[in-house]
Design a protein around this motif. Structure first.
Motif, PDB file in Angstrom:
ATOM      1  N   UNK A 109      12.556  11.647  -6.168  1.00 51.04           N
ATOM      2  CA  UNK A 109      11.783  11.061  -6.990  1.00 51.04           C
ATOM      3  C   UNK A 109      10.944   9.755  -6.435  1.00 51.04           C
ATOM      4  N   UNK A 110      11.708   9.055  -5.541  1.00 48.08           N
ATOM      5  CA  UNK A 110      11.327   7.978  -4.641  1.00 48.08           C
ATOM      6  C   UNK A 110       9.865   8.422  -3.870  1.00 48.08           C
ATOM      7  N   UNK A 111      10.139   9.447  -3.240  1.00 53.94           N
ATOM      8  CA  UNK A 111       9.408  10.208  -2.143  1.00 53.94           C
ATOM      9  C   UNK A 111       7.915  10.562  -2.930  1.00 53.94           C
ATOM     10  N   UNK A 112       8.186  10.983  -4.273  1.00 52.33           N
ATOM     11  CA  UNK A 112       7.215  11.476  -4.976  1.00 52.33           C
ATOM     12  C   UNK A 112       6.212  10.448  -5.370  1.00 52.33           C
ATOM     13  N   UNK A 170       6.177   7.176  -3.898  1.00 53.56           N
ATOM     14  CA  UNK A 170       5.540   6.705  -2.822  1.00 53.56           C
ATOM     15  C   UNK A 170       4.315   7.696  -2.059  1.00 53.56           C
ATOM     16  N   UNK A 171       4.327   8.932  -2.269  1.00 49.80           N
ATOM     17  CA  UNK A 171       3.103   9.636  -2.076  1.00 49.80           C
ATOM     18  C   UNK A 171       2.131   9.295  -2.901  1.00 49.80           C
ATOM     19  N   UNK A 172       2.269   8.985  -4.258  1.00 51.99           N
ATOM     20  CA  UNK A 172       1.007   8.861  -5.145  1.00 51.99           C
ATOM     21  C   UNK A 172       0.596   7.412  -5.027  1.00 51.99           C
ATOM     22  N   UNK A 173       1.570   6.446  -4.892  1.00 49.60           N
ATOM     23  CA  UNK A 173       1.201   5.072  -4.958  1.00 49.60           C
ATOM     24  C   UNK A 173       1.169   4.244  -3.635  1.00 49.60           C
ATOM     25  N   UNK A 174       1.626   4.781  -2.695  1.00 49.45           N
ATOM     26  CA  UNK A 174       2.037   4.220  -1.267  1.00 49.45           C
ATOM     27  C   UNK A 174       3.371   3.634  -1.073  1.00 49.45           C
ATOM     28  N   UNK A 175       3.436   2.963   0.129  1.00 47.23           N
ATOM     29  CA  UNK A 175       4.927   2.509   0.489  1.00 47.23           C
ATOM     30  C   UNK A 175       4.841   0.811  -0.223  1.00 47.23           C
ATOM     31  N   UNK A 176       3.992   0.403  -0.642  1.00 49.84           N
ATOM     32  CA  UNK A 176       3.809  -1.048  -1.336  1.00 49.84           C
ATOM     33  C   UNK A 176       4.869  -0.925  -2.442  1.00 49.84           C
ATOM     34  N   UNK A 202      10.672   0.460   4.161  1.00 47.31           N
ATOM     35  CA  UNK A 202      11.552   0.944   5.090  1.00 47.31           C
ATOM     36  C   UNK A 202      11.168   0.366   6.502  1.00 47.31           C
ATOM     37  N   UNK A 203      11.828   0.598   7.606  1.00 49.83           N
ATOM     38  CA  UNK A 203      11.394  -0.119   8.903  1.00 49.83           C
ATOM     39  C   UNK A 203      11.233   1.177   9.911  1.00 49.83           C
ATOM     40  N   UNK A 204      10.420   2.061   9.518  1.00 50.94           N
ATOM     41  CA  UNK A 204       9.894   3.104  10.525  1.00 50.94           C
ATOM     42  C   UNK A 204       8.498   2.892  10.481  1.00 50.94           C
ATOM     43  N   UNK A 205       7.961   3.300  11.685  1.00 50.96           N
ATOM     44  CA  UNK A 205       6.541   3.738  11.892  1.00 50.96           C
ATOM     45  C   UNK A 205       5.731   2.533  11.902  1.00 50.96           C
ATOM     46  N   UNK A 206       4.704   2.371  11.155  1.00 51.01           N
ATOM     47  CA  UNK A 206       3.930   1.054  11.219  1.00 51.01           C
ATOM     48  C   UNK A 206       4.524  -0.105  10.674  1.00 51.01           C
TER      49      UNK A 206
END
Length: 162
Positions: A91-94, A96-102, A108-112
């Motif tokens: 659910x959270x990934x879905x 985040x995919x639609x609205x972004x990590x904001x 999270x503390x990965x990547x950028x």
């Protein structure tokens, strides 16, 4: 006994108006009864997920505490995904995919994002290093030069008097 009751009534009369704004300012849950799921386990999962999702209108409020229309849409979306059989992370990934990590209250503390998390401590360390370097450099520098001669001191005193 009457004086004690009178004192308590006076204290209550003085404290109640001051406490009322604090009580009214407390965040009220914006989840409407028609949004809630009938299954208590799914509803508990929905509330747990909602605690970590930011209202994109209100910024630092989770979607359960916000009255914004977008927060309502996100609450409904979370519950629809749970009813469809998604796990909490799906659910959270879905979302985040639609609205972004904001949309995550705790990114999270990965990547950028790792760069953003490390930037503040890195800048602090860089500032301290520059301050230490500058301080050591100043200590090594010679004095500003020879002292003024008596004639120069007299002339400076005259200039300062003018």
């Amino acid at each position: 006994m009457k004086t004690l009751l009178a004192r308590l009534a006076l204290i209550l009369a003085l404290v109640a108006p001051a406490a009322l704004p604090l009580v009214l300012a407390a965040p009220a849950l914006a989840v409407q009864p028609d949004e809630m799921l009938k299954n208590p386990k799914l509803e508990a999962r929905a509330e747990e997920i909602s605690k970590g999702l930011r209202c994109l209108v209100c910024r630092n409020e989770n979607i359960d505490d916000s009255d914004a229309a977008l927060a309502h849409d996100l609450r409904v979306l979370v519950r629809k995904r749970l009813v469809a059989g998604d796990t909490n992370s799906q659910v959270v990934n879905y979302i985040v995919a639609r609205y972004g990590e904001y949309v995550l209250l705790k990114p999270n503390t990965r990547g950028a994002n790792l760069i953003l998390w490390a930037a503040a401590p890195g800048m602090l360390l860089l500032g301290l290093a520059i301050a230490l370097y500058t301080q050591r450099r100043r200590r090594r520098m010679p004095d500003s030069g020879p002292a003024l001669s008596p004639e120069e001191q007299r002339r400076l005193a005259e200039i300062m008097r003018e």
